[in-house]
Design a protein around this motif. Structure first.
Motif, short mmCIF file in Angstrom:
data_model
loop_
_atom_site.label_atom_id
_atom_site.label_comp_id
_atom_site.label_asym_id
_atom_site.label_seq_id
_atom_site.Cartn_x
_atom_site.Cartn_y
_atom_site.Cartn_z
N ILE A 128 67.00 65.93 16.00
CA ILE A 128 67.84 65.83 17.42
C ILE A 128 67.69 64.27 17.84
N GLY A 129 69.02 64.00 18.22
CA GLY A 129 68.91 62.68 19.00
C GLY A 129 70.14 62.90 20.39
N PRO A 185 58.89 61.12 28.85
CA PRO A 185 58.03 62.42 28.39
C PRO A 185 56.99 62.00 27.51
N THR A 186 55.73 62.60 27.68
CA THR A 186 54.61 62.31 26.84
C THR A 186 54.59 63.15 25.53
N ASP A 187 55.79 64.18 25.46
CA ASP A 187 55.68 65.12 24.30
C ASP A 187 56.76 64.67 23.31
N ARG A 188 57.34 63.76 23.51
CA ARG A 188 58.55 63.44 22.37
C ARG A 188 58.68 62.06 22.44
N LEU A 237 64.36 61.91 21.15
CA LEU A 237 64.44 62.03 19.85
C LEU A 237 63.29 63.04 19.23
N GLU A 238 63.67 63.64 18.32
CA GLU A 238 62.76 64.60 17.43
C GLU A 238 63.08 64.10 16.03
N ILE A 243 77.24 63.74 14.60
CA ILE A 243 77.62 62.46 15.09
C ILE A 243 76.63 61.87 16.08
N CYS A 244 76.27 62.68 17.26
CA CYS A 244 75.20 61.97 18.14
C CYS A 244 73.81 61.64 17.47
#
Length: 305
Positions: A20-21, A37-40, A112-113, A165-166
């Motif tokens: 994911i972005g 965020p602290t989780d990602r 981001l993931e 694309i993203c």
């Protein structure tokens, strides 16, 4: 100035794969706070204005780029809490902090993931890194960053292919930030060693150079000049996973690059040491949640209608 081996940097960048972005543009009035965020993993590009950290960003590496000659001067370490237009920040999460606006400020923020939860990216990078003068170092990526965030995502209808694309745009900017940080002298000495152990580094290099070899613990321990039990314990302590799991990770990262290059599943499975296409596909799916063919389709650049 610390230099980074080009092949080592390419290996790090080539192993980064986003699931994911999602980008958004955030406007802040003077004094407004933006919690990070602290989780990602979060990527921030300063499009206008400036921000400083709470707690302060602390000591980092400042890159001064002369616009005319493109000559880069590195001051490291230097206490520089304020980030201004054209600077970038990458946070890997973990420690809570916020950014406070200095005057009216516009930020591009990307959540981001990673596609692989066991990616070594977190182990290779500091909790956060800053790249000053990112717009001068990587002008194409900076232009992409400045224009990829929507002011109001809810008001913009999603078109076919937009998520892919993203994600690819976000990955391009992320890789450019890491490359600018590492290639221009901000990475610490020895980076990107996972282990800070020359004997284990020799093992890691061997796995990356020949991912398809039959890597038994005994063979790897021999390369590291250790007994089997000592090697297994030191490897897990330093790298955070078993030798077998790391070999699988390197193989799947190599497989992704081969799929991108158009190689067939059969060719990839043979080169990476799998006994059958089915065995390779099962290993790939356990690691990524997708079959090799599905992964190739998901990462293919859509052709405009």
């Amino acid at each position: 100035m610390v230099t980074v081996d080009a092949d080592a940097l390419s290996q790090v960048l080539g192993a980064v794969d986003l699931r994911i972005g999602i980008a958004r543009r955030v406007s802040l009035d003077e004094g407004a706070l933006l919690p990070v965020p602290t989780d990602r993993i979060t990527l921030v590009y300063v499009a206008a204005g400036g921000v400083h950290g709470h707690p302060p960003l602390g000591e980092g590496c400042r890159l001064d780029v002369d616009p005319g000659s493109q000559r880069i001067t590195v001051d490291s370490p230097i206490r520089r809490d304020l980030l201004v237009a054209g600077d970038a920040l990458l946070s890997l999460g973990g420690s809570p902090f916020a950014l406070e606006a200095e005057g009216d400020t516009s930020l591009m923020v990307v959540d981001l993931e990673l596609a692989d939860a066991t990616s070594p990216l977190r182990a290779l990078l500091p909790p956060f890194l800053t790249v000053t003068g990112f717009d001068a170092l990587e002008p194409a990526a900076a232009a992409l960053a400045e224009n990829m965030g929507l002011v109001d995502p809810a008001s913009c209808p999603v078109r076919q292919g937009d998520p892919i694309i993203c994600r690819m745009m976000a990955q391009t900017v992320l890789l450019s930030v890491i490359r600018a940080w590492a290639a221009n002298g901000c990475a610490p000495a020895g980076w990107p060693s996972l282990s800070n152990d020359p004997f284990l580094d020799r093992v890691l290099d061997a796995i990356r150079e020949e991912p398809g070899r039959d890597w038994t613990v005994e063979r790897l321990a021999g390369i590291g000049a250790m007994s089997r039990s000592t090697f297994a314990e030191r490897f897990r302590t330093a790298v955070g996973r078993s030798p077998a799991d790391y070999v699988t990770e390197v193989r799947i990262d190599a497989a992704k690059r081969m799929l991108d290059a158009g190689r067939s599943v059969s060719d990839i499975s043979r080169e990476l040491g799998y006994a059958s296409d089915e065995g390779f596909s099962r290993a790939f799916r356990r690691r990524t949640g997708m079959t090799p063919s599905s992964w190739r389709l998901a990462h293919r650049i859509p052709v405009p209608a």
